[in-house]
Design a protein around this motif. Sequence first.
Motif: not given
Length: 294
Positions: A253-257, A267-286
Motif C-alpha cells: 500500500m505504501w508503494i501504491r501511495i 481507497h478500499f485497498g488501503f482500508e482492507a489492509a488497515a482492517w486486517y492490521w487492526h484485527f492482528v493488533d487486537m489478537v495480540w492483546v488477547g
Amino acid sequence: MATSSYYVPDSSYFPIVASFGLIGMAAGGGGMMNHMSSGGVGYAFPHLVFLVGTLLLAFVLFNWFSKVVVESRAGMYSPQMDKSFRWGMSWFIFSEVMFFAAFFGVLLYVRQWAGPWLDGQGDKGSSHMLWPSFDYAWPMFNNPDPSLPGPKGVIDPWHIPLLNTVLLMSSSVTLTIAHHALRAMHRGRTIFWLGVTVVLGAVFVYYQILEYIEAYTELGLTLESGIYGSTFFMLTGFHGVHVTIGAFILFIMWIRICKGHFTPEQHFGFEAAAWYWHFVDMVWVGLFLFVYIM
C-alpha cells in the motif's frame, strides 16, 4: 469513472495454482515440523516442497493482485463491486477470528478443564488414573510423562512481550493517522505515517524472533515441551505469520501511495489492509493477556 455495470472477471488459473501452493506449504511445513526426511511423495524433501509451495503462492498473489490494481485503476469497478470487496474482506476477517478462537479455545479447555480433570478435580476427574503423582499446575513445568519434559521457565511478559504490545498498539495509532491523512489528501503525511507503521511491524517481528531464540536456547520452551509449549507456539507463531503478512500488505500500500494511487473517495485497498492490521493488533492483546500474563 467507475462503470455502472457489475464487472465479471474472466476465468483464471490463479485459484487452482494457489491451491497447489497451499498444499505444498502444508505438506512441506508438516514434514519439517515432524523431522521427516524420507517417506511418501512430498516428504522426501520437505524443505524443497515448502519452498516450491511458497513460491507458487507468491506468484499467484503478485499476479492476481496486480491484475486487480490494473482493473481498479482502469475504472472497471462499479459501486456494487466495491460493496462485494467489502463483504469479501469482512468475511475473510471473520474466518480469521474463528481461526484464532479455535486456538484460544484449546488453551482455555486445557487450563480450565482438561488439566484439573487429570488431577482428579471436578466431576470428570480421573483420580490420577494415568499418573498417580500428577499435580496439575499451569504452565506444567513438571510433566508426568518423561518423554515430554516441561519447560524450564516461561517468557517474562514484562520485557519483550510488553515491548511488542507497545509496538503494535503504536502501529494502530500511526496507521489511523495515515488513513485520516489519505482521506484529507495529504499524501506526504500518509506516506510518512504508513512507513512508520510498516517499520513498527518489522521491529515487532524482529523482537519475536529474539523471544523464540531465548525460549529455545535458555528456557527449554519448544513445541515438544508439553501442552504449554505447543499452545504457546501455535498461538504466537500464527500471530507472527499474520503480522509478517500484514506488514508486507501495508508495504505494498505504501508503494501504491508513493505512485499516486488512491483518492480520498476510492481507497478500499488501503482500508482492507488497515482492517486486517487492526484485527492482528487486537489478537495480540488477547495473546498478551491470556498467554503471557494469566
